[in-house]
Structures are given as C-alpha cells and as structure tokens.
Design a protein around this motif. Structure first.
Motif, PDB file in Angstrom:
ATOM      1  N   HIS A   1       0.852  -1.196   0.000  1.00  0.00           N
ATOM      2  CA  HIS A   1       0.000   0.000   0.000  1.00  0.00           C
ATOM      3  C   HIS A   1       0.889   1.248   0.000  1.00  0.00           C
ATOM      4  O   HIS A   1       1.733   1.403   0.892  1.00  0.00           O
TER       5      HIS A   1
ATOM      6  N   TYR B   1      -0.028   5.201  -0.199  1.00  0.00           N
ATOM      7  CA  TYR B   1      -1.085   6.201  -0.326  1.00  0.00           C
ATOM      8  C   TYR B   1      -0.551   7.604  -0.080  1.00  0.00           C
ATOM      9  O   TYR B   1      -0.001   7.902   0.975  1.00  0.00           O
TER      10      TYR B   1
ATOM     11  N   LYS C   1      -1.155  -1.138  -4.379  1.00  0.00           N
ATOM     12  CA  LYS C   1      -2.253  -0.178  -4.385  1.00  0.00           C
ATOM     13  C   LYS C   1      -1.683   1.206  -4.153  1.00  0.00           C
ATOM     14  O   LYS C   1      -0.951   1.424  -3.175  1.00  0.00           O
TER      15      LYS C   1
ATOM     16  N   ALA D   1      -2.253   5.638  -4.382  1.00  0.00           N
ATOM     17  CA  ALA D   1      -3.167   6.788  -4.471  1.00  0.00           C
ATOM     18  C   ALA D   1      -2.350   8.069  -4.421  1.00  0.00           C
ATOM     19  O   ALA D   1      -1.318   8.136  -3.743  1.00  0.00           O
TER      20      ALA D   1
ATOM     21  N   ARG E   1      -7.993   1.433 -12.353  1.00  0.00           N
ATOM     22  CA  ARG E   1      -7.527   2.821 -12.419  1.00  0.00           C
ATOM     23  C   ARG E   1      -8.772   3.670 -12.255  1.00  0.00           C
ATOM     24  O   ARG E   1      -9.745   3.477 -12.978  1.00  0.00           O
TER      25      ARG E   1
ATOM     26  N   ALA F   1     -13.106   7.016  -7.944  1.00  0.00           N
ATOM     27  CA  ALA F   1     -12.103   6.358  -7.097  1.00  0.00           C
ATOM     28  C   ALA F   1     -12.771   5.867  -5.807  1.00  0.00           C
ATOM     29  O   ALA F   1     -13.455   6.631  -5.134  1.00  0.00           O
TER      30      ALA F   1
ATOM     31  N   GLU G   1      -6.315  11.120   2.645  1.00  0.00           N
ATOM     32  CA  GLU G   1      -7.450  10.993   1.725  1.00  0.00           C
ATOM     33  C   GLU G   1      -8.672  11.719   2.292  1.00  0.00           C
ATOM     34  O   GLU G   1      -9.380  12.432   1.571  1.00  0.00           O
TER      35      GLU G   1
ATOM     36  N   HIS H   1      -6.458  10.167  -7.505  1.00  0.00           N
ATOM     37  CA  HIS H   1      -6.157   9.140  -8.520  1.00  0.00           C
ATOM     38  C   HIS H   1      -5.776   7.863  -7.775  1.00  0.00           C
ATOM     39  O   HIS H   1      -4.942   7.901  -6.867  1.00  0.00           O
ATOM     40  N   LYS H   2      -6.355   6.736  -8.217  1.00  0.00           N
ATOM     41  CA  LYS H   2      -6.019   5.456  -7.579  1.00  0.00           C
ATOM     42  C   LYS H   2      -5.688   4.406  -8.637  1.00  0.00           C
ATOM     43  O   LYS H   2      -6.334   4.353  -9.692  1.00  0.00           O
TER      44      LYS H   2
ATOM     45  N   GLU I   1      -4.332   0.127  -9.135  1.00  0.00           N
ATOM     46  CA  GLU I   1      -3.939  -1.173  -8.589  1.00  0.00           C
ATOM     47  C   GLU I   1      -3.249  -1.959  -9.701  1.00  0.00           C
ATOM     48  O   GLU I   1      -3.740  -1.992 -10.836  1.00  0.00           O
TER      49      GLU I   1
END
Ligand code: SAM
Length: 209
Positions: free
Chosen positions: A108, A110, A145, A147, A172, A178, A186, A197-198, A200
């Motif tokens: 992850h 983020y 993942k 972001a 995406r 998202a 976040e 924007h995210k 995987e």
C-alpha cells in the motif's frame, strides 16, 4: 500522568538496517498469515483500522517521521494489536534491504510525498527501480495499491508500473470514480475537493525454472 505503553510488541527496530538481513515475518508474528506492507503510514489511520478489522492478516507500516511513528506505535500498543508492526525508516530502503522475495501480499502506498519541484523529483518513491523491488517482494498475484492527489505523480505512477513487465493493471480510477479510502490524507483531500487518482497493479506469476 499516563504511563507510556510498552512499544516493543508493535515496533520493528531490532534488525540492523545495513546488515543485509531481511525480516522473517513468520518468526516476528508467530504465524504464516499474509503480510501487507504500507509505506509512509502518516498517522496510521488506515493501518490500524485494517489490523483491527482483519486479524488474519499481518500489517507492517514504515514511516520516516519519528512523531508519526511514535504516535502509531502508541495507538497500536494501547489497542493491544498483535498483527501490526511499525518501523521508523526510509520506505525505499526497507523494501530494498529488509524484505524477502515474495514476502508481501499487498503493498500500500497512499499519497506519497509528490516532490513537485523539478529538482526534487528524483526523491519520489515511485520510480522504475522501486517497481522492480516491488515485483521482488510481492508474492505471485500480489497487489500494489497506489493513491495520489498530484496529477503529475499519477502519470508517473502509471508510467512506471505500466512499463514494468512483472505487473498488469487491475484498476484505475479518478475523482468520484475512485473508491473511498480512509487514510488521513485521503479524508483531508476529499474534504478539500481535490481530485484523487487510484491505481492497482497485480504482480504476474513468476515463471518456473
Ligand atoms: C502525504 S503523507 C501520507 C500519509 C498516509 N499515507 C495518508 O495517506 O494519510 C506522506 C507520509 O510519508 C512519510 N514519508 C515521506 N518520506 C518517507 C520515506 N522516505 N520513508 C517513509 N515514510 C516517508 C511522511 O512522513 C508522511 O507521513
């Protein structure tokens, strides 16, 4: 006066950083449950929530800022979490030096610092060598993942993982599309109306010998 909780059960500082050793997560957690790694945990909202909700998964968080590292360690210790460890370290260094091949089920990342100035962009975490290391530490089928609220960094994330032969895109999503997450940044960015924007990516299966 409140007593400081014992942080040793939730921290991961026992391994010398430059020893060439890599964590044995099965020994650390006392089980072989999947391990998810979050880089740049900030105040740890996501990591702690996940550890509480998913006791069958082990969570490791890396954070550079000592005040956040201590904050999250104290929160985890107060909650008695046994499936969470945090360490104060450079995220890139930990991935390169301290994590064994195939040890991670989900990585992850983020809202990593976007380093917007051109002369600082080489400090961004998400670069081609990082994707190679992510491919090394992820198990087959494992996920990355990502972001960000920074559009240029979003483009870079997509270019880096899109170009790496060991990853395939899974999803995406931008803005309203998202999926809502719970990291501290976040929540703050959504309240400010920023576009998120995210991405995987899935680690492709390794080829046999
Ligand atoms: C913008 S905040 C995002 C925090 C959290 N992921 C969130 O979404 O709420 C970036 C975090 O990464 C941490 N950080 C920056 N550089 C780092 C590095 N090299 N290694 C580990 N953490 C780092 C910062 O201290 C900060 O807590």
């Amino acid at each position: 006066m409140t007593a400081t909780p014992d942080l040793s059960a939730v921290t991961l500082d026992q391994l010398p950083r430059d020893s060439g050793q890599r964590f044995d997560f099965a020994a650390i957690f006392g089980n072989t449950n999947p391990v998810e790694l979050e880089l740049g945990i900030g105040k740890g909202r996501f990591l702690i929530q996940q550890a509480e909700e998913r006791p069958g998964v082990n969570f490791v968080g890396v954070e550079w800022a000592n005040k956040y590292f201590v904050l999250v360690a104290e929160r985890a210790a107060k909650r008695g979490l046994r499936n969470l460890r945090v360490m104060r370290a450079d995220a890139g260094h930990v991935v390169r030096e301290n994590v064994r091949d195939g040890a991670i089920s989900v990585l992850h990342v983020y809202f990593p610092d976007p380093w917007p100035k051109l002369r600082h962009q080489k400090r961004r975490l998400i670069q081609a060598p990082f994707a190679r290391e992510a491919a090394r530490v992820l198990q087959d089928g494992g996920l990355v993942k990502l972001a960000t609220d920074h559009v240029e960094y979003a483009v870079q994330m997509e270019q880096v993982f899109g170009a790496d032969p060991d990853f395939e895109p899974v999803s995406r999503a931008v803005g309203e599309a998202a999926p809502v997450g719970v990291t501290n940044w976040e929540v703050k960015f959504r309240a400010e109306g920023r576009t998120i924007h995210k991405f995987e990516y899935r680690r492709r299966p390794r080829r046999g010998p």
